[in-house]
Design an enzyme around this catalytic site. Structure first.
Site, mmCIF file in Angstrom:
data_model
loop_
_atom_site.group_PDB
_atom_site.id
_atom_site.type_symbol
_atom_site.label_atom_id
_atom_site.label_comp_id
_atom_site.label_asym_id
_atom_site.label_seq_id
_atom_site.Cartn_x
_atom_site.Cartn_y
_atom_site.Cartn_z
ATOM 1 C CB CYS A 79 -6.776 -11.951 27.769
ATOM 2 S SG CYS A 79 -7.069 -12.765 26.184
ATOM 3 C CE LYS A 80 -12.749 -6.512 24.232
ATOM 4 N NZ LYS A 80 -14.056 -6.937 24.589
#
Length: 126
Positions: A79-80
């Site tokens: 994810c980020k």
């Protein structure tokens, strides 16, 4: 009562995370590379070959996609910054997936390490 941070810390204690330099080999050997960020994040840039399945739809997409049904596949998630991927990794483990790895630091760490990404081309206004 637990916070989101508490849940992520607990999830990270249950999963395998690899830093970008080690994750690059795992990505190359993965059967499935999943980007669990939101659609706009994925559209702005993602790892080459990554499939987009937002964290909120993960369990449903995995259950409804025959190509993702094999529980022994090598799965790499990101994810980020690694929180959503950690929660997703736990969910996959609970669904019976046996070879799940998350990229420590997520997309941000991958980019900071100079690893390859796919970004949309800016339109030419010639």
């Amino acid at each position: 009562m637990k916070t989101a941070h508490d849940l992520v810390v607990a999830a990270k204690a249950r999963i395998r995370e690899l830093p970008p330099d080690q994750a690059e080999a795992a990505v190359a050997q993965a059967d499935v590379l999943l980007d669990v960020r939101e659609a706009d994040e994925y559209a702005a840039g993602h790892l080459p070959g990554a499939l987009h399945v937002s964290r909120g739809m993960l369990e449903f997409k995995l259950s409804a996609t025959p190509a993702l049904a094999e529980r022994g596949q090598k799965v790499v998630l990101y994810c980020k910054s690694s929180g959503r991927a950690a929660l997703a990794a736990v969910a996959l483990q609970e669904m019976g997936y046996t070879d799940v790895v998350s990229i420590a630091g997520g997309y941000d760490a991958w980019v900071a390490a100079g690893k390859p990404v796919v970004r949309p081309e800016a339109p030419a206004f010639d």
